[in-house]
Enzyme design. Structure first.
Site, PDB file in Angstrom:
ATOM      1  N   ARG A  55       0.848  -1.206   0.000  1.00 33.60           N
ATOM      2  CA  ARG A  55       0.000   0.000   0.000  1.00 33.60           C
ATOM      3  C   ARG A  55       0.879   1.250   0.000  1.00 33.60           C
ATOM      4  O   ARG A  55       2.099   1.173   0.129  1.00 33.60           O
ATOM      5  CB  ARG A  55      -0.978  -0.001   1.188  1.00 33.60           C
ATOM      6  CG  ARG A  55      -0.327  -0.035   2.558  1.00 33.60           C
ATOM      7  CD  ARG A  55      -1.362  -0.380   3.633  1.00 33.60           C
ATOM      8  NE  ARG A  55      -0.729  -0.583   4.921  1.00 33.60           N
ATOM      9  CZ  ARG A  55      -0.636   0.352   5.859  1.00 33.60           C
ATOM     10  NH1 ARG A  55      -1.126   1.556   5.654  1.00 33.60           N
ATOM     11  NH2 ARG A  55      -0.048   0.078   7.014  1.00 33.60           N
ATOM     12  N   GLY A  56       0.202   2.395  -0.142  1.00 38.36           N
ATOM     13  CA  GLY A  56       0.873   3.685  -0.016  1.00 38.36           C
ATOM     14  C   GLY A  56       1.971   3.920  -1.044  1.00 38.36           C
ATOM     15  O   GLY A  56       1.873   3.525  -2.210  1.00 38.36           O
ATOM     16  N   ILE A  57       3.031   4.577  -0.567  1.00 35.65           N
ATOM     17  CA  ILE A  57       4.125   4.982  -1.454  1.00 35.65           C
ATOM     18  C   ILE A  57       4.834   3.758  -2.049  1.00 35.65           C
ATOM     19  O   ILE A  57       5.166   3.745  -3.237  1.00 35.65           O
ATOM     20  CB  ILE A  57       5.122   5.879  -0.666  1.00 35.65           C
ATOM     21  CG1 ILE A  57       4.437   7.202  -0.269  1.00 35.65           C
ATOM     22  CG2 ILE A  57       6.382   6.134  -1.465  1.00 35.65           C
ATOM     23  CD1 ILE A  57       5.243   8.070   0.692  1.00 35.65           C
ATOM     24  N   ARG A 116       3.646  -7.464   4.844  1.00 34.12           N
ATOM     25  CA  ARG A 116       3.236  -8.229   6.032  1.00 34.12           C
ATOM     26  C   ARG A 116       1.809  -8.706   5.834  1.00 34.12           C
ATOM     27  O   ARG A 116       1.398  -9.741   6.311  1.00 34.12           O
ATOM     28  CB  ARG A 116       3.271  -7.349   7.286  1.00 34.12           C
ATOM     29  CG  ARG A 116       4.637  -7.052   7.794  1.00 34.12           C
ATOM     30  CD  ARG A 116       4.553  -6.304   9.084  1.00 34.12           C
ATOM     31  NE  ARG A 116       3.705  -5.099   8.986  1.00 34.12           N
ATOM     32  CZ  ARG A 116       3.566  -4.208   9.953  1.00 34.12           C
ATOM     33  NH1 ARG A 116       4.201  -4.381  11.100  1.00 34.12           N
ATOM     34  NH2 ARG A 116       2.811  -3.139   9.784  1.00 34.12           N
ATOM     35  N   ASP A 166       8.543  -9.267   7.690  1.00 32.71           N
ATOM     36  CA  ASP A 166       8.489  -8.162   8.647  1.00 32.71           C
ATOM     37  C   ASP A 166       9.920  -7.632   8.733  1.00 32.71           C
ATOM     38  O   ASP A 166      10.846  -8.398   9.013  1.00 32.71           O
ATOM     39  CB  ASP A 166       8.020  -8.698  10.010  1.00 32.71           C
ATOM     40  CG  ASP A 166       7.799  -7.585  11.006  1.00 32.71           C
ATOM     41  OD1 ASP A 166       8.620  -6.632  11.042  1.00 32.71           O
ATOM     42  OD2 ASP A 166       6.820  -7.660  11.770  1.00 32.71           O
ATOM     43  N   VAL A 167      10.099  -6.341   8.489  1.00 35.97           N
ATOM     44  CA  VAL A 167      11.474  -5.820   8.407  1.00 35.97           C
ATOM     45  C   VAL A 167      12.177  -5.757   9.766  1.00 35.97           C
ATOM     46  O   VAL A 167      13.379  -5.500   9.823  1.00 35.97           O
ATOM     47  CB  VAL A 167      11.549  -4.433   7.714  1.00 35.97           C
ATOM     48  CG1 VAL A 167      11.091  -4.515   6.277  1.00 35.97           C
ATOM     49  CG2 VAL A 167      10.795  -3.358   8.486  1.00 35.97           C
ATOM     50  N   GLY A 227       7.816   1.681   6.721  1.00 29.76           N
ATOM     51  CA  GLY A 227       8.054   2.592   7.843  1.00 29.76           C
ATOM     52  C   GLY A 227       6.789   2.842   8.631  1.00 29.76           C
ATOM     53  O   GLY A 227       5.675   2.612   8.134  1.00 29.76           O
ATOM     54  N   TYR A 267      10.386   9.395  15.083  1.00 31.04           N
ATOM     55  CA  TYR A 267      10.306   9.265  13.613  1.00 31.04           C
ATOM     56  C   TYR A 267      11.384  10.108  12.932  1.00 31.04           C
ATOM     57  O   TYR A 267      12.110   9.639  12.051  1.00 31.04           O
ATOM     58  CB  TYR A 267       8.907   9.712  13.176  1.00 31.04           C
ATOM     59  CG  TYR A 267       8.638   9.612  11.702  1.00 31.04           C
ATOM     60  CD1 TYR A 267       8.407   8.385  11.095  1.00 31.04           C
ATOM     61  CD2 TYR A 267       8.580  10.759  10.911  1.00 31.04           C
ATOM     62  CE1 TYR A 267       8.134   8.303   9.737  1.00 31.04           C
ATOM     63  CE2 TYR A 267       8.299  10.682   9.560  1.00 31.04           C
ATOM     64  CZ  TYR A 267       8.079   9.452   8.975  1.00 31.04           C
ATOM     65  OH  TYR A 267       7.813   9.366   7.625  1.00 31.04           O
ATOM     66  N   ILE A 277       2.458  13.258   1.667  1.00 32.02           N
ATOM     67  CA  ILE A 277       1.973  12.475   0.534  1.00 32.02           C
ATOM     68  C   ILE A 277       0.608  11.891   0.914  1.00 32.02           C
ATOM     69  O   ILE A 277       0.411  11.498   2.073  1.00 32.02           O
ATOM     70  CB  ILE A 277       2.953  11.308   0.208  1.00 32.02           C
ATOM     71  CG1 ILE A 277       4.425  11.784   0.242  1.00 32.02           C
ATOM     72  CG2 ILE A 277       2.603  10.650  -1.115  1.00 32.02           C
ATOM     73  CD1 ILE A 277       4.818  12.848  -0.753  1.00 32.02           C
TER      74      ILE A 277
HETATM   75  N1  LIG Z   1       2.868   9.527   3.659  1.00 30.36           N
HETATM   76  C1  LIG Z   1       3.716  10.514   3.817  1.00 30.36           C
HETATM   77  O1  LIG Z   1       3.341  11.693   3.832  1.00 30.36           O
HETATM   78  C2  LIG Z   1       5.192  10.245   3.981  1.00 30.36           C
HETATM   79  C3  LIG Z   1       6.030  11.339   4.013  1.00 30.36           C
HETATM   80  C4  LIG Z   1       7.399  11.146   4.133  1.00 30.36           C
HETATM   81  C5  LIG Z   1       7.899   9.864   4.219  1.00 30.36           C
HETATM   82  N2  LIG Z   1       7.054   8.804   4.206  1.00 30.36           N
HETATM   83  C6  LIG Z   1       7.676   7.480   4.309  1.00 30.36           C
HETATM   84  O2  LIG Z   1       7.326   6.710   3.177  1.00 30.36           O
HETATM   85  C7  LIG Z   1       7.283   5.330   3.542  1.00 30.36           C
HETATM   86  C8  LIG Z   1       5.914   4.756   3.137  1.00 30.36           C
HETATM   87  O3  LIG Z   1       4.925   5.521   3.797  1.00 30.36           O
HETATM   88  P1  LIG Z   1       3.372   5.438   3.443  1.00 30.36           P
HETATM   89  O4  LIG Z   1       2.819   6.774   3.650  1.00 30.36           O
HETATM   90  O5  LIG Z   1       3.180   4.717   2.171  1.00 30.36           O
HETATM   91  O6  LIG Z   1       2.907   4.558   4.679  1.00 30.36           O
HETATM   92  P2  LIG Z   1       1.705   3.541   4.861  1.00 30.36           P
HETATM   93  O7  LIG Z   1       0.645   3.786   3.841  1.00 30.36           O
HETATM   94  O8  LIG Z   1       1.395   3.623   6.305  1.00 30.36           O
HETATM   95  O9  LIG Z   1       2.420   2.146   4.509  1.00 30.36           O
HETATM   96  C9  LIG Z   1       3.491   1.700   5.264  1.00 30.36           C
HETATM   97  C10 LIG Z   1       4.049   0.437   4.656  1.00 30.36           C
HETATM   98  O10 LIG Z   1       5.121  -0.031   5.475  1.00 30.36           O
HETATM   99  C11 LIG Z   1       4.862  -1.387   5.834  1.00 30.36           C
HETATM  100  N3  LIG Z   1       5.438  -1.728   7.129  1.00 30.36           N
HETATM  101  C12 LIG Z   1       5.327  -1.048   8.296  1.00 30.36           C
HETATM  102  N4  LIG Z   1       5.968  -1.709   9.270  1.00 30.36           N
HETATM  103  C13 LIG Z   1       6.517  -2.822   8.708  1.00 30.36           C
HETATM  104  C14 LIG Z   1       7.285  -3.900   9.184  1.00 30.36           C
HETATM  105  N5  LIG Z   1       7.662  -3.999  10.466  1.00 30.36           N
HETATM  106  N6  LIG Z   1       7.653  -4.862   8.319  1.00 30.36           N
HETATM  107  C15 LIG Z   1       7.283  -4.807   7.024  1.00 30.36           C
HETATM  108  N7  LIG Z   1       6.530  -3.824   6.506  1.00 30.36           N
HETATM  109  C16 LIG Z   1       6.153  -2.841   7.345  1.00 30.36           C
HETATM  110  C17 LIG Z   1       3.345  -1.477   5.850  1.00 30.36           C
HETATM  111  O11 LIG Z   1       2.947  -2.816   5.826  1.00 30.36           O
HETATM  112  P3  LIG Z   1       1.493  -3.277   6.432  1.00 30.36           P
HETATM  113  O12 LIG Z   1       0.472  -2.906   5.393  1.00 30.36           O
HETATM  114  O13 LIG Z   1       1.627  -4.725   6.636  1.00 30.36           O
HETATM  115  O14 LIG Z   1       1.308  -2.496   7.707  1.00 30.36           O
HETATM  116  C18 LIG Z   1       3.012  -0.674   4.606  1.00 30.36           C
HETATM  117  O15 LIG Z   1       3.217  -1.452   3.460  1.00 30.36           O
HETATM  118  C19 LIG Z   1       7.532   5.261   5.041  1.00 30.36           C
HETATM  119  O16 LIG Z   1       8.878   4.971   5.277  1.00 30.36           O
HETATM  120  C20 LIG Z   1       7.205   6.675   5.498  1.00 30.36           C
HETATM  121  O17 LIG Z   1       7.895   7.008   6.667  1.00 30.36           O
HETATM  122  C21 LIG Z   1       5.711   8.960   4.086  1.00 30.36           C
END
Ligand SMILES: NC(=O)c1ccc[n+]([C@@H]2O[C@H](COP(=O)([O-])OP(=O)(O)OC[C@H]3O[C@@H](n4cnc5c(N)ncnc54)[C@H](OP(=O)(O)O)[C@@H]3O)[C@@H](O)[C@H]2O)c1
Length: 236
Positions: A14-16, A36, A50-51, A79, A142, A175
């Site tokens: 999902r997400g990014i 996961r 799981d990372v 993350g 974070y 994002i």
């Molecule tokens: N959204 C923003 O505005 C933003 C801005 C700056 C940076 N980021 C960074 O971009 C990255 C992706 O963010 P996102 O917004 O797409 O987040 P998200 O929609 O919350 O998705 C997070 C992803 O990380 C996975 N994850 C979390 N913990 C994990 C673990 N222990 N082992 C394996 N997978 C794990 C989740 O898996 P599950 O589905 O299984 O939980 C999910 O696929 C992150 O590193 C975040 O910090 C995001």
């Protein structure tokens, strides 16, 4: 041809991470994602991991190697956030965020580096955040885990830069994903007012920078921090 290379994206369900995986598929790469829960997008190989668990990561890489070949491009994207003010932050709030965002990156990149060294080619792309360098109240855990990725990529560049391996950081701003959807509407409005672009980005806008760093045009770029933040973090 760079587009035939094998890519692994962590958190690609999902997400990014999902948008990054979709973009690599569209450009013709062979793409695996770790998840996961759920599945990666169409055209990807999904492996469970799981990372925070080194054995899981090792097994995931072995499966990708068997099915697609050695991982040449790794995107450490998985993350989490556990936001609260420092005075209220528990040991677990701190440790779990660092163990996932920084420790997870360490485990994944260490495992990936084996094959990259053998191939004398590799692209390591770490997903950080504007918050890593800009700071953010309520995100000591974070922010620290994300700024650490800059030192990580730069040290890796010094260690492995002579072996055809680059390591770069992408620092997204806000994002549109589940992570930002959790923010109260008022907070979202305030953030938008402080972003020169006046809006949040789509996950695909982050994916564009990642795919560019993985391609031939970015072969001489290493240890860089590429912001994708609509101008929010300028100078940080
Ligand atoms: N959204 C923003 O505005 C933003 C801005 C700056 C940076 N980021 C960074 O971009 C990255 C992706 O963010 P996102 O917004 O797409 O987040 P998200 O929609 O919350 O998705 C997070 C992803 O990380 C996975 N994850 C979390 N913990 C994990 C673990 N222990 N082992 C394996 N997978 C794990 C989740 O898996 P599950 O589905 O299984 O939980 C999910 O696929 C992150 O590193 C975040 O910090 C995001």
């Amino acid at each position: 041809m760079s587009a035939e290379r094998v890519v692994l994206v962590t958190g690609g369900n999902r997400g990014i991470g999902r948008a990054i995986a979709e973009r690599f598929v569209r450009d013709g790469y062979r793409v695996a994602v770790t998840a996961r829960s759920g599945e990666g997008p169409e055209g990807t190989l999904t492996v469970r991991a799981d990372v925070t668990d080194a054995a899981d990561i090792d097994a995931a890489f072995t499966e990708v190697e068997q099915q697609l070949g050695p991982v040449e491009i790794v995107v450490a994207n998985a993350g989490i956030t556990k936001d609260t003010l420092l005075m209220r932050m528990s040991e677990d709030d701190f440790d779990s965020v660092v163990a996932t965002n920084l420790g997870g990156t360490f485990r994944v990149v260490k495992r990936a580096s084996k094959g990259m060294l053998r191939a004398r080619f590799g692209r390591v792309i770490l997903i950080s955040s504007v918050v890593g360098l800009y700071g953010s109240a309520g995100q000591v855990n974070y922010s620290a885990s994300k700024s650490a990725l800059v030192g990580f990529a730069r040290s890796l560049t010094r260690e492995l830069g002579g072996r055809g391996i680059t390591a770069n950081v992408v620092a997204p701003g806000f994002i549109e994903t589940d992570m930002t959807a959790e923010l109260p509407e008022d907070t979202q409005k305030q953030y938008k007012a402080s972003i020169p672009a006046g809006r949040f980005a789509t996950p695909d806008e982050v994916a564009g920078a990642v795919v560019w760093l993985a391609g031939d045009d970015a072969a001489y770029i290493s240890g860089a921090v590429i912001p994708v933040d609509g101008g929010l973090g300028m100078g940080h």
